[in-house]
Write a protein that holds these residues in place. Structure first.
Motif, PDB file in Angstrom:
ATOM      1  N   ARG A   1       7.759 -61.684  43.292  1.00 24.32           N
ATOM      2  CA  ARG A   1       8.089 -60.365  43.834  1.00 24.32           C
ATOM      3  C   ARG A   1       7.138 -59.297  43.300  1.00 24.32           C
ATOM      4  O   ARG A   1       6.695 -58.436  44.046  1.00 24.32           O
ATOM      5  N   VAL A   2       6.813 -59.355  42.024  1.00 21.31           N
ATOM      6  CA  VAL A   2       5.858 -58.398  41.454  1.00 21.31           C
ATOM      7  C   VAL A   2       4.510 -58.546  42.157  1.00 21.31           C
ATOM      8  O   VAL A   2       3.879 -57.554  42.517  1.00 21.31           O
ATOM      9  N   TYR A   3       4.081 -59.780  42.373  1.00 24.08           N
ATOM     10  CA  TYR A   3       2.822 -60.031  43.074  1.00 24.08           C
ATOM     11  C   TYR A   3       2.852 -59.425  44.477  1.00 24.08           C
ATOM     12  O   TYR A   3       1.941 -58.700  44.868  1.00 24.08           O
ATOM     13  N   ARG A   4       3.901 -59.721  45.252  1.00 22.34           N
ATOM     14  CA  ARG A   4       3.981 -59.247  46.641  1.00 22.34           C
ATOM     15  C   ARG A   4       4.068 -57.725  46.713  1.00 22.34           C
ATOM     16  O   ARG A   4       3.432 -57.108  47.561  1.00 22.34           O
ATOM     17  N   ILE A   5       4.863 -57.113  45.848  1.00 26.18           N
ATOM     18  CA  ILE A   5       5.005 -55.655  45.863  1.00 26.18           C
ATOM     19  C   ILE A   5       3.676 -54.999  45.523  1.00 26.18           C
ATOM     20  O   ILE A   5       3.247 -54.056  46.188  1.00 26.18           O
TER      21      ILE A   5
ATOM     22  N   MET B   1     -10.701 -56.551  45.493  1.00 28.36           N
ATOM     23  CA  MET B   1     -10.094 -56.685  44.178  1.00 28.36           C
ATOM     24  C   MET B   1      -8.563 -56.758  44.232  1.00 28.36           C
ATOM     25  O   MET B   1      -7.927 -57.097  43.228  1.00 28.36           O
ATOM     26  N   ILE B   2      -7.980 -56.467  45.373  1.00 29.36           N
ATOM     27  CA  ILE B   2      -6.528 -56.316  45.470  1.00 29.36           C
ATOM     28  C   ILE B   2      -5.784 -57.590  45.065  1.00 29.36           C
ATOM     29  O   ILE B   2      -4.849 -57.546  44.261  1.00 29.36           O
ATOM     30  N   ARG B   3      -6.182 -58.719  45.594  1.00 28.09           N
ATOM     31  CA  ARG B   3      -5.479 -59.972  45.285  1.00 28.09           C
ATOM     32  C   ARG B   3      -5.518 -60.283  43.793  1.00 28.09           C
ATOM     33  O   ARG B   3      -4.515 -60.671  43.193  1.00 28.09           O
ATOM     34  N   GLY B   4      -6.677 -60.121  43.190  1.00 25.55           N
ATOM     35  CA  GLY B   4      -6.818 -60.387  41.754  1.00 25.55           C
ATOM     36  C   GLY B   4      -5.971 -59.447  40.915  1.00 25.55           C
ATOM     37  O   GLY B   4      -5.367 -59.862  39.923  1.00 25.55           O
ATOM     38  N   LEU B   5      -5.915 -58.180  41.311  1.00 25.26           N
ATOM     39  CA  LEU B   5      -5.094 -57.222  40.582  1.00 25.26           C
ATOM     40  C   LEU B   5      -3.610 -57.543  40.710  1.00 25.26           C
ATOM     41  O   LEU B   5      -2.852 -57.396  39.746  1.00 25.26           O
ATOM     42  N   ALA B   6      -3.190 -57.987  41.881  1.00 21.54           N
ATOM     43  CA  ALA B   6      -1.789 -58.357  42.075  1.00 21.54           C
ATOM     44  C   ALA B   6      -1.444 -59.582  41.217  1.00 21.54           C
ATOM     45  O   ALA B   6      -0.365 -59.632  40.610  1.00 21.54           O
ATOM     46  N   LEU B   7      -2.345 -60.550  41.153  1.00 20.81           N
ATOM     47  CA  LEU B   7      -2.114 -61.717  40.314  1.00 20.81           C
ATOM     48  C   LEU B   7      -2.040 -61.326  38.830  1.00 20.81           C
ATOM     49  O   LEU B   7      -1.191 -61.809  38.090  1.00 20.81           O
ATOM     50  N   GLU B   8      -2.916 -60.431  38.434  1.00 21.19           N
ATOM     51  CA  GLU B   8      -2.931 -59.954  37.047  1.00 21.19           C
ATOM     52  C   GLU B   8      -1.625 -59.241  36.706  1.00 21.19           C
ATOM     53  O   GLU B   8      -1.057 -59.446  35.622  1.00 21.19           O
ATOM     54  N   ALA B   9      -1.132 -58.416  37.610  1.00 23.81           N
ATOM     55  CA  ALA B   9       0.122 -57.704  37.385  1.00 23.81           C
ATOM     56  C   ALA B   9       1.280 -58.689  37.249  1.00 23.81           C
ATOM     57  O   ALA B   9       2.148 -58.530  36.386  1.00 23.81           O
ATOM     58  N   ALA B  10       1.294 -59.719  38.092  1.00 28.29           N
ATOM     59  CA  ALA B  10       2.356 -60.723  38.025  1.00 28.29           C
ATOM     60  C   ALA B  10       2.300 -61.510  36.717  1.00 28.29           C
ATOM     61  O   ALA B  10       3.336 -61.797  36.119  1.00 28.29           O
ATOM     62  N   GLU B  11       1.107 -61.835  36.257  1.00 29.90           N
ATOM     63  CA  GLU B  11       0.956 -62.556  35.004  1.00 29.90           C
ATOM     64  C   GLU B  11       1.423 -61.701  33.827  1.00 29.90           C
ATOM     65  O   GLU B  11       2.095 -62.199  32.926  1.00 29.90           O
ATOM     66  N   LYS B  12       1.063 -60.433  33.833  1.00 31.23           N
ATOM     67  CA  LYS B  12       1.499 -59.537  32.760  1.00 31.23           C
ATOM     68  C   LYS B  12       3.012 -59.379  32.773  1.00 31.23           C
ATOM     69  O   LYS B  12       3.645 -59.304  31.725  1.00 31.23           O
ATOM     70  N   PHE B  13       3.602 -59.333  33.948  1.00 35.03           N
ATOM     71  CA  PHE B  13       5.053 -59.251  34.067  1.00 35.03           C
ATOM     72  C   PHE B  13       5.694 -60.505  33.464  1.00 35.03           C
ATOM     73  O   PHE B  13       6.708 -60.421  32.762  1.00 35.03           O
TER      74      PHE B  13
END
Length: 54
Positions: free
Chosen positions: A13-17, A39-51
């Motif tokens: 969910r964090v990734y998709r949002i 860069m959007i996909r990589g940033l979303a993956l990074e946010a999900a990993e940090k979460f």
């Protein structure tokens, strides 16, 4: 097992949002943030990993 599935879903969910919100920005808005559309996909993956680490 349920806890693992819940964590995975929360991470997804964090990734998709994040992906949806960044994709909704215009190229100019992304540029103002110092980002490019590629860069959007990589940033979303990074946010999900940090979460997931928190």
């Amino acid at each position: 097992m349920f806890e693992t599935a819940a964590r995975r879903y929360a991470k997804y969910r964090v990734y998709r949002i994040t992906l949806t919100e960044l994709a909704a920005l215009s190229d100019r808005e992304l540029n103002d943030l110092g980002l490019s559309r590629s860069m959007i996909r990589g940033l979303a993956l990074e946010a999900a990993e940090k979460f997931a680490e928190a």
